[in-house]
Write a protein that holds these residues in place. Structure first.
Motif, PDB file in Angstrom:
ATOM      1  N   GLY A 143       0.785  -1.158   0.241  1.00 37.97           N
ATOM      2  CA  GLY A 143       0.292   0.147  -0.244  1.00 37.97           C
ATOM      3  C   GLY A 143       1.139   1.435   0.497  1.00 37.97           C
ATOM      4  N   LEU A 144       0.181   1.846  -0.084  1.00 37.75           N
ATOM      5  CA  LEU A 144       0.898   3.459  -0.561  1.00 37.75           C
ATOM      6  C   LEU A 144       1.051   5.035   0.333  1.00 37.75           C
ATOM      7  CD1 LEU A 144       0.755   4.624  -4.475  1.00 37.75           C
ATOM      8  CD2 LEU A 144       1.796   2.816  -2.986  1.00 37.75           C
ATOM      9  N   PRO A 145       1.659   6.051   1.496  1.00 41.23           N
ATOM     10  CA  PRO A 145       1.898   6.717   2.536  1.00 41.23           C
ATOM     11  C   PRO A 145       0.349   7.305   2.150  1.00 41.23           C
ATOM     12  CG  PRO A 145       3.483   7.036   1.070  1.00 41.23           C
ATOM     13  CD  PRO A 145       3.124   5.333   0.159  1.00 41.23           C
ATOM     14  N   PRO A 146      -0.275   7.830   2.631  1.00 40.61           N
ATOM     15  CA  PRO A 146      -0.896   9.380   2.706  1.00 40.61           C
ATOM     16  C   PRO A 146      -0.793  10.029   1.931  1.00 40.61           C
ATOM     17  CG  PRO A 146      -0.781   8.554   4.991  1.00 40.61           C
ATOM     18  CD  PRO A 146       0.350   7.304   4.277  1.00 40.61           C
ATOM     19  N   VAL A 165      -2.244  27.714   6.548  1.00 37.15           N
ATOM     20  CA  VAL A 165      -2.372  26.465   5.840  1.00 37.15           C
ATOM     21  C   VAL A 165      -3.425  25.666   5.388  1.00 37.15           C
ATOM     22  CG1 VAL A 165      -0.016  25.167   5.627  1.00 37.15           C
ATOM     23  CG2 VAL A 165      -0.068  27.386   6.409  1.00 37.15           C
ATOM     24  N   THR A 166      -3.948  25.486   4.507  1.00 36.92           N
ATOM     25  CA  THR A 166      -4.041  24.532   3.720  1.00 36.92           C
ATOM     26  C   THR A 166      -3.954  23.259   2.935  1.00 36.92           C
ATOM     27  OG1 THR A 166      -5.400  25.375   1.860  1.00 36.92           O
ATOM     28  CG2 THR A 166      -6.314  26.241   4.150  1.00 36.92           C
ATOM     29  N   ALA A 167      -4.419  22.191   2.954  1.00 32.84           N
ATOM     30  CA  ALA A 167      -3.121  21.303   1.918  1.00 32.84           C
ATOM     31  C   ALA A 167      -4.382  20.099   2.211  1.00 32.84           C
ATOM     32  CB  ALA A 167      -1.974  20.828   2.612  1.00 32.84           C
ATOM     33  N   ARG A 168      -3.978  19.782   1.013  1.00 34.60           N
ATOM     34  CA  ARG A 168      -5.224  18.259   0.077  1.00 34.60           C
ATOM     35  C   ARG A 168      -4.459  17.016   1.168  1.00 34.60           C
ATOM     36  NH1 ARG A 168     -10.436  16.111  -0.880  1.00 34.60           N
ATOM     37  NH2 ARG A 168      -9.522  13.581  -1.287  1.00 34.60           N
ATOM     38  N   ALA A 169      -5.459  15.928   2.003  1.00 37.03           N
ATOM     39  CA  ALA A 169      -4.772  15.052   2.449  1.00 37.03           C
ATOM     40  C   ALA A 169      -5.462  13.856   1.949  1.00 37.03           C
ATOM     41  CB  ALA A 169      -4.517  15.228   3.878  1.00 37.03           C
ATOM     42  N   ASP A 170      -4.507  12.647   1.255  1.00 34.38           N
ATOM     43  CA  ASP A 170      -5.296  11.667   0.703  1.00 34.38           C
ATOM     44  C   ASP A 170      -5.249  10.607   1.794  1.00 34.38           C
ATOM     45  OD1 ASP A 170      -6.810  12.404  -1.457  1.00 34.38           O
ATOM     46  OD2 ASP A 170      -4.897  12.740  -2.462  1.00 34.38           O
ATOM     47  N   ASP A 171      -5.728   9.736   2.172  1.00 36.84           N
ATOM     48  CA  ASP A 171      -5.646   8.736   3.129  1.00 36.84           C
ATOM     49  C   ASP A 171      -4.948   8.816   4.841  1.00 36.84           C
ATOM     50  OD1 ASP A 171      -7.036   7.080   1.493  1.00 36.84           O
ATOM     51  OD2 ASP A 171      -4.778   6.489   0.433  1.00 36.84           O
ATOM     52  N   ILE A 216       4.264  19.802   7.317  1.00 35.62           N
ATOM     53  CA  ILE A 216       3.221  19.369   7.095  1.00 35.62           C
ATOM     54  C   ILE A 216       3.376  17.436   7.618  1.00 35.62           C
ATOM     55  CG2 ILE A 216       0.607  18.770   6.336  1.00 35.62           C
ATOM     56  CD1 ILE A 216       0.894  21.825   5.418  1.00 35.62           C
ATOM     57  N   THR A 217       2.653  17.000   8.793  1.00 35.32           N
ATOM     58  CA  THR A 217       3.069  15.813   7.903  1.00 35.32           C
ATOM     59  C   THR A 217       1.490  15.330   8.326  1.00 35.32           C
ATOM     60  OG1 THR A 217       5.040  15.750   9.842  1.00 35.32           O
ATOM     61  CG2 THR A 217       3.761  13.863   9.688  1.00 35.32           C
ATOM     62  N   ALA A 218       1.122  13.956   7.726  1.00 34.03           N
ATOM     63  CA  ALA A 218       0.174  13.420   7.419  1.00 34.03           C
ATOM     64  C   ALA A 218       0.679  11.538   8.216  1.00 34.03           C
ATOM     65  CB  ALA A 218      -0.483  12.809   6.238  1.00 34.03           C
ATOM     66  N   THR A 219      -0.631  11.460   8.442  1.00 36.11           N
ATOM     67  CA  THR A 219       0.037   9.680   9.086  1.00 36.11           C
ATOM     68  C   THR A 219      -1.832   9.603   8.918  1.00 36.11           C
ATOM     69  OG1 THR A 219       1.173  10.650  10.623  1.00 36.11           O
ATOM     70  CG2 THR A 219      -0.265   8.578  11.476  1.00 36.11           C
ATOM     71  N   GLY A 220      -1.228   8.188   8.336  1.00 36.73           N
ATOM     72  CA  GLY A 220      -2.352   7.048   8.329  1.00 36.73           C
ATOM     73  C   GLY A 220      -1.818   5.798   8.346  1.00 36.73           C
ATOM     74  N   PRO A 221      -3.440   4.472   8.033  1.00 37.36           N
ATOM     75  CA  PRO A 221      -3.048   3.442   8.462  1.00 37.36           C
ATOM     76  C   PRO A 221      -1.851   2.677   7.640  1.00 37.36           C
ATOM     77  CG  PRO A 221      -5.165   3.418   7.776  1.00 37.36           C
ATOM     78  CD  PRO A 221      -4.594   4.921   7.178  1.00 37.36           C
ATOM     79  N   THR A 222      -1.315   3.058   6.453  1.00 39.03           N
ATOM     80  CA  THR A 222       0.248   2.992   5.587  1.00 39.03           C
ATOM     81  C   THR A 222       1.297   3.367   5.465  1.00 39.03           C
ATOM     82  OG1 THR A 222      -1.376   4.772   4.015  1.00 39.03           O
ATOM     83  CG2 THR A 222      -1.622   1.662   4.142  1.00 39.03           C
TER      84      THR A 222
END
Length: 315
Positions: A143-146, A165-171, A216-222
Motif C-alpha cells: 500500500g502507498l503512504p498518505p 495553511v491548507t492542504a489536501r490529504a489523501d488516506d 506538514i505531516t500526514a499519518t495514516g494506516p499505511t
C-alpha cells in the motif's frame, strides 16, 4: 555519477518471465532470446559495467547504450509484442524525491504491485549503502503512504494577521502542521478536516518582517508522508510577514540567518565551510540555503563578499 547509474527490474509474479524481445525504452535496451527471470528475482542494467562494479561490488547483468536524464526521464518496459508492461516518468524535483538526483541514495519503488507512474510510489533509499541493488527495496511496503498536495497559504501576510495553511490529504487519519517563527522553537498543531479531505490550521499573526516556516505531516494506516518530503533537500516551506516597502527599483532579496551562524561564518572566513540560512524573494521562502565568505584577497576586506549555495532541486 553517470557511470554508476542503474535500472533494476523485479519479477513480482509467481511464475518465471521470458524476457526475450522485451525492451526498455528510455535507455535503448532490448533483451535477446533465452533470458528467463525467476519469480522474486532481479535483473540489473547499468550504463557502465566497470564503474558499476567498482561502486556496487558485483557486475551488472546487462549494459544499456543510452543514458538516464538527470532532469527527468520516461522509462517504458515493453514485452515482445510491444505492449506496455510498466512505465514511469520521473522528475528530480518535488513532488518527486530530490535526494536520488546525484546526492547518494537510489530511487526505490514502495509497492511493486501498484502503479509506478506516480511520485507517491517512490522514495529515496533508506539503506545504509544508499541502494538495494539485487535485493528487496529498503522502502518496500504494502500500500502507498498518505499523500499531501495542493498546499496553499498567503505570501507575505499583513502584520498581526493569522496565516491560514491548507492542504489536501489523501488516506490520512491525522494531519499536523509544525511551524517555526524566526529561529525559535518548533510548534506543532492539529490541522482540521473540512469534511472533503482538505485540512487547515492557522499560524498566529506575527510582527512585520517575521520569518514563518512550516511543514506538514500526514499519518495514516499505511504510514506517513511529509511536506516538504523527508527525501527532499529542504525542511520547510513558508514566507515572511509584510513590511513597509523598501524605496528601490531593484529586486530585493532578504537574508535570514541566526546570529550564531553568522558569527561562525566570520570566524572561519578563510575556509570554505558552510553555514545555514534562509532567503526570501517576493515573499517566496528558500529554506536550507548555505553560505560562506567568498573571494581570495577580498576575504580580508572589512566588508565581506558572500557565496550562496541553494539546496539541490530548489534554484
Amino acid at each position: 555519477i553517470e557511470g554508476e547509474e542503474f535500472v533494476e527490474l523485479y519479477n513480482r509474479g509467481a511464475e518465471a518471465l521470458d524476457l526475450s524481445g522485451w525492451c526498455l525504452d528510455g535507455v535503448g535496451f532490448c533483451f535477446e532470446g533465452g533470458l528467463s527471470l525467476p519469480p522474486g528475482a532481479y535483473v540489473v542494467l547499468a550504463r557502465d559495467a566497470a564503474a558499476f562494479t567498482a561502486r556496487y561490488g558485483f557486475e551488472p547483468d546487462f549494459v544499456y547504450p543510452g543514458q538516464l536524464d538527470n532532469g527527468g526521464e520516461s522509462l517504458t518496459l515493453r514485452d515482445a509484442l510491444n505492449q506496455i508492461v510498466d512505465r514511469v516518468v520521473y522528475l528530480d524535483e518535488p513532488p518527486w524525491p530530490v535526494l536520488p538526483d546525484g546526492l547518494g541514495p537510489s530511487l526505490e519503488r514502495i509497492d511493486p504491485a501498484l502503479g509506478a507512474d506516480t511520485p507517491r510510489n517512490w522514495r529515496a533509499s533508506t539503506a545504509e549503502a544508499g541502494h538495494t541493488a539485487k535485493a528487496a527495496n529498503s522502502v518496500i511496503a504494502s500500500g502507498l503512504p498518505p499523500w499531501l498536495s495542493d498546499v496553499d497559504f498567503q505570501l507575505e501576510p499583513l502584520p498581526n494577521t493569522p496565516l491560514l495553511v491548507t492542504a489536501r490529504a489523501d488516506d490520512a487519519s491525522q494531519v499536523q502542521l509544525t511551524y517555526v517563527i524566526g529561529f525559535g522553537n518548533a510548534v506543532t498543531v492539529e490541522m482540521a478536516d473540512d469534511g472533503n479531505g482538505t485540512y487547515g490550521a492557522e499560524i498566529p499573526g506575527q510582527v512585520a518582517n517575521a520569518l514563518i516556516r512550516f511543514n506538514i505531516t500526514a499519518t495514516g494506516p499505511t504510514g506517513t508522508m511529509r511536506y516538504p518530503r523527508v527525501d527532499d533537500t529542504i525542511n520547510y516551506d513558508g514566507t515572511k510577514v509584510a513590511e513597509p516597502a523598501v524605496a528601490t527599483a531593484l529586486p530585493v532579496v532578504e537574508w535570514f540567518v541566526h546570529p550564531d551562524d553568522y558569527a561562525r561564518a566570520l570566524s572561519h572566513y578563510l575556509t570554505n565551510e558552510l553555514e545555514p540560512a534562509v532567503l526570501c524573494y517576493n515573499g517566496k521562502l528558500y529554506d536550507n540555503i548555505q553560505f560562506r565568505v567568498r573571494g581570495h584577497t577580498s576575504r580580508y576586506w572589512p566588508k565581506k563578499n558572500w557565496k550562496i549555495h541553494f539546496p539541490h532541486g530548489h534554484d
